[in-house]
Design a protein around this motif. Structure first.
Motif, short mmCIF file in Angstrom:
data_model
loop_
_atom_site.label_atom_id
_atom_site.label_comp_id
_atom_site.label_asym_id
_atom_site.label_seq_id
_atom_site.Cartn_x
_atom_site.Cartn_y
_atom_site.Cartn_z
N LYS A 23 31.89 11.09 -16.80
CA LYS A 23 31.49 9.59 -16.72
C LYS A 23 32.21 9.59 -15.71
N TRP A 24 32.71 9.88 -15.67
CA TRP A 24 34.04 9.00 -14.27
C TRP A 24 33.60 9.59 -13.02
N LEU A 25 32.63 10.68 -13.05
CA LEU A 25 32.17 11.00 -11.55
C LEU A 25 30.96 10.11 -11.35
N GLU A 26 30.08 9.90 -12.47
CA GLU A 26 28.81 9.07 -12.31
C GLU A 26 29.42 7.37 -12.15
N ASN A 27 30.56 7.08 -12.18
CA ASN A 27 30.88 5.60 -11.84
C ASN A 27 31.48 5.94 -10.13
N MET A 28 32.15 7.04 -9.82
CA MET A 28 32.56 7.33 -8.83
C MET A 28 31.35 6.84 -8.11
N ILE A 29 30.35 7.44 -8.13
CA ILE A 29 29.49 7.51 -7.07
C ILE A 29 28.11 6.27 -7.10
N LEU A 30 28.73 5.87 -8.28
CA LEU A 30 27.75 4.21 -8.43
C LEU A 30 28.38 3.55 -7.78
N GLU A 31 30.23 3.11 -7.33
CA GLU A 31 31.12 2.94 -6.46
C GLU A 31 30.89 3.12 -5.42
N GLN A 36 22.97 6.59 -2.00
CA GLN A 36 21.76 7.15 -1.15
C GLN A 36 20.83 6.64 -2.87
N SER A 37 22.06 6.60 -3.78
CA SER A 37 20.80 6.28 -5.06
C SER A 37 21.68 6.01 -6.33
N GLN A 38 21.40 5.44 -7.16
CA GLN A 38 22.52 5.54 -8.76
C GLN A 38 22.33 6.70 -9.84
N VAL A 39 23.43 6.73 -10.09
CA VAL A 39 23.02 8.41 -10.87
C VAL A 39 23.06 7.84 -12.32
N LYS A 40 22.58 8.44 -13.38
CA LYS A 40 23.24 8.01 -14.78
C LYS A 40 23.47 9.91 -15.54
N ILE A 41 24.26 10.33 -15.73
CA ILE A 41 24.73 10.77 -16.34
C ILE A 41 25.59 11.07 -17.67
N ILE A 42 24.44 11.13 -19.35
CA ILE A 42 24.28 11.64 -20.29
C ILE A 42 24.38 12.57 -20.63
N ALA A 43 26.71 12.61 -21.34
CA ALA A 43 27.28 13.94 -21.84
C ALA A 43 27.85 13.60 -23.56
N ILE A 203 27.18 19.86 -9.77
CA ILE A 203 27.94 18.81 -9.61
C ILE A 203 27.97 18.35 -7.75
N ARG A 204 27.16 19.72 -7.05
CA ARG A 204 26.74 19.83 -5.76
C ARG A 204 25.54 19.56 -5.90
N LYS A 205 24.84 19.37 -6.94
CA LYS A 205 23.47 18.94 -7.25
C LYS A 205 23.24 17.63 -7.26
N ILE A 206 24.11 17.21 -8.10
CA ILE A 206 24.38 15.80 -8.45
C ILE A 206 24.62 15.05 -6.92
N LEU A 207 25.51 15.36 -6.07
CA LEU A 207 25.86 14.78 -5.18
C LEU A 207 24.79 14.49 -3.69
N LYS A 208 24.39 15.63 -4.09
CA LYS A 208 23.39 15.82 -2.96
C LYS A 208 21.50 14.87 -3.01
N GLU A 209 21.93 14.86 -4.97
CA GLU A 209 20.13 14.20 -5.15
C GLU A 209 20.54 12.53 -4.44
N ALA A 210 22.15 11.96 -4.35
CA ALA A 210 22.97 10.59 -4.14
C ALA A 210 22.69 10.32 -2.87
N GLY A 211 22.92 11.81 -1.96
CA GLY A 211 22.84 11.32 -1.12
C GLY A 211 23.68 11.52 -0.30
N ILE A 212 24.96 12.10 -0.86
CA ILE A 212 26.65 12.47 -0.53
C ILE A 212 26.84 13.53 -0.02
N ILE A 213 26.32 14.34 -0.18
CA ILE A 213 26.28 15.78 0.70
C ILE A 213 25.15 16.41 0.94
#
Length: 213
Positions: A23-31, A36-43, A203-213
């Protein structure tokens, strides 16, 4: 840039700590201004089978199960979990991915601050490194895992730290490919030896698909 697209990710986990982390990671990406995109993590703290039964899985292609290898004498229990992941796949026709840590999730948190390349004999050895890395004085891993304490640790981190942890984890796994033989079991691969992990891959996949790495 407006962030129109939303990528969804699903995790079944062993403990509330991992839910708080995701949830922290999701919020950090959203902020993040980088995203370049939004993320929603269901855990959810669920077994693989219970997770797929509770999800509307016709909309879900992939779920990551995050859990600990524990110790070599508990390999049977680890394989038992892999059995359940495979069974869950067949029940709902989804892909279960392995996101393990050997020994435990605390390894991932340590890698945010430093690269580690030594064998651990007991879980309690992680505590000294946690305290060293974060300038804390937790008396036990249980104290560190208390929600308020763990959130305090997370507040010290940034997405740049996430990138660093990924690089440190990748370095560990490159060394393992040289030094050890990975185990193949029912379509999953892991190392008996610690340190090892695959959580960082997701985690790398999430960041990559968000355009952060």
């Amino acid at each position: 840039m407006r962030k129109w697209e939303t990528h969804k990710y699903y995790f079944s986990v062993e403990a509330p700590t991992e839910v708080l982390y995701l949830k922290w990671l999701e919020n950090m990406i959203l902020e993040s201004e980088e995203a370049q995109s939004q993320v929603k993590i269901i855990a959810r703290v669920e077994s693989p089978m219970k997770m797929v039964k509770k999800l509307n899985t016709w909309k879900v292609n992939e779920i990551v199960h995050t859990f600990d290898f524990e110790e070599i004498q508990n390999e049977g229990s680890f394989k038992h979990t892999l059995d359940h992941m495979k069974k869950a796949e067949k029940t709902k026709h989804i892909q279960y991915r392995l996101g393990y840590s050997n020994f435990c999730f605390e390894l991932w948190m340590i890698l945010y601050k430093k690269y580690v390349n030594r064998h651990f004999n007991h879980r309690r050895e992680y505590l000294d490194l946690i305290n060293e890395c974060f300038g804390t004085t937790f008396e036990s891993l249980d104290k560190y895992k208390k929600e308020a304490n763990f959130l305090k640790v997370l507040s010290m981190l940034s997405l740049e730290d996430v990138k660093k942890a990924i690089k440190n984890a990748e370095r560990i796994m490159r060394n393992n490919q040289i030094d050890y033989q990975s185990i193949a079991y029912k379509g999953f691969r892991y190392y008996r030896e610690n340190l090892s992990l695959t959580f960082h891959e997701h985690i790398r996949k999430i960041l990559k698909e968000a355009g952060i790495i």
